[in-house]
Structures are given as structure tokens and as C-alpha cells.
Enzyme design. Structure first.
Site, PDB file in Angstrom:
ATOM      1  N   LYS A  81       9.993  -3.660  41.793  1.00  0.00           N
ATOM      2  CA  LYS A  81      10.512  -4.840  40.705  1.00  0.00           C
ATOM      3  C   LYS A  81      12.076  -4.579  40.736  1.00  0.00           C
ATOM      4  CE  LYS A  81       9.854  -6.014  35.957  1.00  0.00           C
ATOM      5  NZ  LYS A  81       9.212  -5.626  34.699  1.00  0.00           N
ATOM      6  N   SER A 154       6.476  -9.235  32.723  1.00  0.00           N
ATOM      7  CA  SER A 154       7.811  -9.570  33.272  1.00  0.00           C
ATOM      8  C   SER A 154       7.700  -9.164  34.874  1.00  0.00           C
ATOM      9  CB  SER A 154       8.986  -8.933  32.741  1.00  0.00           C
ATOM     10  OG  SER A 154       8.794  -7.506  32.839  1.00  0.00           O
ATOM     11  N   SER A 178       3.895  -5.720  30.660  1.00  0.00           N
ATOM     12  CA  SER A 178       4.745  -6.130  31.510  1.00  0.00           C
ATOM     13  C   SER A 178       4.065  -5.923  33.103  1.00  0.00           C
ATOM     14  CB  SER A 178       6.081  -6.245  31.573  1.00  0.00           C
ATOM     15  OG  SER A 178       6.754  -6.980  30.543  1.00  0.00           O
TER      16      SER A 178
END
Lengths: 479, 68
Positions: A81, A154, A178
Site C-alpha cells: 500500500k 482504504s 481498511s
């Protein structure tokens, strides 16, 4: 054939590389080719490392040729990420402000993956600063099961890349769900480990006492391998636990016979879509049929978890963003900016009160977990919603999208206990449905064990998104 | 429960908070922030009813020896 290679479980790829039946360069090139075909539509990568990944793969192949094998991640392409710092590889945090940011050092988890032999294939798209919405500079990630649908957030790029066969695993971060929400929307496995099990050093914070780093993978066994590589005490993160990291793979096949699994059905204020609720309930029944004992529990304070997560995260993030909000506020996505700015105006006395209510919740969960081996919960109350939707209809009621989505996940962020999500079916529209398994603090092994017992019966994790499938669809039994 | 009136967040209170924090909001920005802040504070105030009389704050420091 290339696509089949890209969908092979990480453990299987690793074994073939380990036996030198396959080279890291072959695997890395296959994934890069697939990224070249699909990543544009899916928008799941911000940066693809390309030549650097191939150079890393070549170096790992050479290393193996002279007898050095680094373990089960040797030569395996993994994504991170883009809020995880990577030396020499830009780390945007999904923000326009940091679009050219190239860190001088690795986050601890990135360094540990490199040391374990993983190939960094790219940096995945995410909500801006991992909190609320995608910045227009990077745009929304599209769900590989339906390109018009969201991957939640996210860590949406991480969930999407793994589901679409564009990485064997991706790391994500989880402040209120997330990792687990995109994993659930994309039909993959997502693990939020115990707070302190995985270092946060070098990971851009949202809520310091809520943030977790963990893997997204296509199978339970793969998640066990990746978590083992990144877990453990880190002097650079004083919140990491000094407890030794067990061999997560060792307990995978022990089954659930005789285990006690808590089920918290119909908590106060809960709403869930009928098809999601039915699939989750069938998953519970399947674990019971496999020999587990289901124990009904009540969590009176559970409904407060969402409010505390959002408010505490806003307050803590506001401090990190304070300078930027005064100098470059216009460069934020408006709703992300709002999420941070409201945190400035929550009185300190309310923050302390919330942290005391949080203690009430932790004590409540500690009492429950004392008598059981793990707890079962849904992950989301609905399947993936359309991209851009601000509201979702759950159980016939229209709700704010984020209020609905964070119904089940913040609990484990507040308590710090491990939580894993895995698929347990598909809706009539072909969208994934998932459920969660929560464990005692530092007992990820039990969570993996329960999850694997379910996965063994129902091979939902072997399914491939329809628009990107080339091999015959596996047909697991309908639970 | 705590004997407090139900406090209201108005544009003026937010403007005052912002000035105290060193932020100069435009009228338009105040309009954008108000609903989110009111909603968040309403949710937070719902927690006043939770009995925390026996609850330590969740953020505590454990007395561990520093790592060598």
C-alpha cells in the site's frame, strides 16, 4: 497459462521457486504482463516498479543459483500500500502533496519483506492518507468482480491487485477496517493482526493507537506465510510486542473440532442485508458442522465502537496533518480534509472519555474471549456498492455509506485483537460476501486455524473475478 | 447524565475554535465543516451515558523494562 500462474497460491509459487522449477524472473514477468493488461482499467496501482522488480528478481535467482534461498517469499512478487515507505520508490500516500515523495528508507515491514526475498512489484492505490476518499489525482479503484463497483477502502488497491491476480499478496493498513473491508469487497483474505504484532515504523499514521499493518492474500495459508515474515518486535516501533512469532503455518490444519466460537448475533443497532446475513450464518453453521461449538454472546457496548474509532482517528490524524492543513489545505480531497479538520475541534475531555469507553469495550471483549477460542462476526453488512455512492441501502434502510460499512470492523481496532476476513459466498450479482474471525490478543494462530477449517470446506478463495478469468471456474459447494 | 446542557455548535463557536487553533476559515469552508462537526459531536455526546466509573483510560503505559 500466464493468468493461471498469476492466480496460483503464493505458497505454491514459492514452493516451485524453491525447487527451482520456476524462476523469480518468470513469475515477476508474468505478473508485470498481467498488470500491463489490467491495471489501467482497475486503477489499483499508483506505481509499478517494472524494471526494478525484474532486476530484483534476477538478483534473487542468482542468489538461489549459488545456494542461498531466503525462504517461502523468495522471488515472490508482493505489492505494498502506498502509505508504506519504500526506499527509492515513491510513496505518495494517495496525496497530491506527496506525489513526488521518494523515501530515503524503508518501513520496517518493507525491509522485512525484502530480507525475506519478496520482490516489490509496485505500490497500490489507496484513499488519500488512508482516510475517507480517493484523491482525484489517483482516482477510484475498480472492483474486479464488477468494474462499476467500489473496492471500499482504504487499502482498496491492495485488495483489488490480489483479487485480480496482479500480486500474490499485498500489505495494507487498517485503522477501522481498511484491510478487511476491501478484502471483503474483493473476495480475498485480509488479516488485521494484533496491535503491536507488526511494526508501524515507516508507515504514515492515521490513528496511532488504532493503526495496524497486515497482509491481503488469496488463501489463508498465504496470509500465514506473509504475516510470519513481517511480524515481530521492532525497536523502531515501541508499541510492538516482544512475544515470539509462532509458526502460523503449523497450526493451519488442526481443524475446529472441540473449539468454542462466540457468535454475537443481532447486536444493538445492527442492520445487515438479508443475503449477506444468510451467507454469514451458513458459514457459522458450517464451522459448527465441522465440530466447533457456537456460543451466543452479547456485547452491550459494541455499538459505540464505530463512533470511537472515527472520532479518535480524526483527532489523532489532525495532529499529524496540522501543518499541512494550514499551508496546503486546498490540495486535499475536500472530504478527507474535513475528516482531519473536525478532529481539531473535539474537546480533549471528550477524547479522554472516549478512551475510557474504549476500556469498557476492551474489558467486555476480554471477558467474552476468556471463555471462547475465537469470535465470529460479519465483515460488511452489504456487498460492494457502486463507485461514488454516498449512501447504501442495508436491510431496506438507506444509510450513510461509511456508517454502514464500519459496523463490524472497528471493534477489533479498539480492542487490538486479531481479526481476519475471508469470503463465504457470493451475492446473486456475483459479488463477494465475507465474514470475520476475531481471536485473543497475539493468538493469530487460532484465527488462521478456524479460517483454514472453513476454507478447506468451501473453496471460495479459489474463485476468480469473471471479467479477468481465463481458466475454468472452480465450483465450490454452496454453503 | 453529567448535568450538562446540550451544547450547540454554531458557526460562531466553530469560528472561535478555529481562531484559537490558528485557522482562518472562509464562510464557505465553515458551511462545509459545520454538518460534519455537528454530526461527529452528536455521536460523541451519545457516549456520555456510558458508565465509565470503573474504567481506566485505554491509553496506558505498561511498566516494562526497556529493551537492552
Amino acid at each position: 497459462v500466464i493468468d493461471d500462474l498469476c492466480f496460483e497460491p503464493l505458497a505454491s509459487i514459492a514452493a516451485r521457486i524453491g525447487r527451482r522449477k520456476l524462476s523469480s524472473v518468470e513469475v515477476t514477468q508474468a505478473v508485470l504482463d498481467r498488470i500491463g493488461q489490467l491495471a489501467g482499467d482497475l486503477n489499483c496501482y499508483i506505481t509499478v516498479t517494472g524494471e526494478a522488480a525484474l532486476a530484483q528478481a534476477e538478483a534473487l535467482d542468482r542468489l538461489q543459483a549459488v545456494g542461498t534461498y531466503l525462504g517461502p517469499l523468495h522471488g515472490v512478487p508482493i505489492a505494498l500500500k502506498d502509505n508504506i515507505h519504500t526506499v527509492g520508490v515513491r510513496t505518495t500516500m494517495g496525496s497530491a502533496i506527496f506525489s513526488d515523495n521518494v523515501p530515503a528508507s524503508d518501513a520496517t515491514v518493507a525491509a522485512r519483506l525484502r530480507l525475506a526475498g519478496a520482490v516489490l512489484i509496485g505500490k497500490t492505490n489507496l484513499y488519500e492518507f488512508a482516510f475517507g476518499a480517493p484523491h482525484p489525482m489517483y482516482g477510484p479503484v475498480r472492483n474486479p468482480w464488477d468494474l462499476d463497483r467500489s473496492c471500499a477502502g482504504s487499502s482498496n488497491g491492495s485488495g483489488c491487485s490480489v483479487a485480480a491476480g496482479l500480486a500474490y499478496s499485498a500489505l495494507g493498513t487498517d485503522t477501522g477496517g481498511s484491510i478487511r473491508l476491501p478484502a471483503a469487497y474483493c473476495g480475498v483474505v485480509g488479516v488485521k493482526p494484533t496491535y503491536g504484532r507488526v511494526s508501524r515504523a515507516g508507515v504514515v499514521p492515521v490513528g496511532y493507537d488504532l493503526d495496524h499493518v497486515g497482509p491481503l492474500t488469496r488463501t489463508i495459508g498465504d496470509a500465514a506465510i506473509v504475516l510470519a515474515a513481517v511480524a515481530g518486535r521492532d525497536p523502531a516501533d515501541p508499541t510492538t510486542a516482544s512475544a515470539p512469532v509462532p509458526d502460523y503455518s503449523a497450526a493451519l490444519e488442526k481443524g475446529v473440532r472441540g473449539l468454542r466460537l462466540a457468535v454475537a448475533r443481532s447486536q444493538a443497532g445492527e442492520q445487515i442485508d438479508a443475503n449477506v446475513g444468510a451467507a454469514v450464518e451458513k458459514a457459522y453453521q458450517a464451522l459448527q458442522a465441522a465440530g466447533a461449538r457456537l456460543i451466543e454472546v452479547d456485547l452491550p457496548s459494541y455499538s459505540h465502537a464505530r463512533t470511537i474509532m472515527w472520532a479518535v482517528a480524526s483527532v489523532e490524524a489532525a495532529e499529524w496533518h496540522r501543518g499541512l492543513l494550514r499551508s496546503r489545505a486546498s490540495e486535499y480531497h475536500p472530504s478527507v480534509r474535513t475528516n482531519f479538520e473536525v478532529g481539531e475541534f473535539v474537546p480533549a475531555v471528550e477524547y479522554v472519555h472516549m478512551q475510557r469507553v474504549r476500556r469498557v469495550i476492551i474489558d467486555e471483549m476480554t471477558r467474552v474471549m476468556r471463555d471462547v477460542d475465537a469470535m465470529l462476526l460479519p465483515t460488511t453488512p452489504c456487498v460492494a456498492h457502486p463507485i461514488g455512492a454516498q449512501t447504501v441501502t442495508v436491510g431496506g434502510c438507506e444509510q450513510d455509506m461509511w456508517t454502514a460499512l464500519t459496523q463490524y470492523t472497528p471493534l477489533a481496532n479498539l480492542t487490538g485483537q486479531p481479526a481476519l476476513t475471508l469470503p463465504c459466498g457470493f451475492s446473486e450479482r456475483g459479488l463477494p460476501i465475507s465474514f470475520q474471525i476475531l481471536g485473543r490478543r497475539l493468538d493469530e494462530s487460532m484465527v488462521f486455524r478456524v479460517a483454514r477449517a472453513y476454507e478447506r470446506e468451501f473453496e471460495w478463495t479459489l474463485r476468480r473475478p469473471p471479467s479477468h478469468r481465463t481458466a475454468p471456474q472452480t465450483s465450490g459447494p454452496v454453503p | 447524565v453529567l448535568g450538562q446542557p446540550n451544547p450547540q455548535i454554531t458557526r460562531e463557536t466553530l469560528q472561535g475554535f478555529a481562531a484559537y487553533a490558528g485557522i482562518d476559515y472562509t464562510e464557505a469552508r465553515l458551511d462545509e465543516l459545520m454538518p460534519s462537526l455537528q454530526s461527529l459531536m452528536a455521536d460523541i455526546r451519545a457516549l456520555w451515558d456510558v458508565d465509565v466509573s470503573n474504567a481506566e483510560i485505554a491509553l496506558v503505559f505498561t511498566a516494562e523494562e526497556p529493551e537492552a
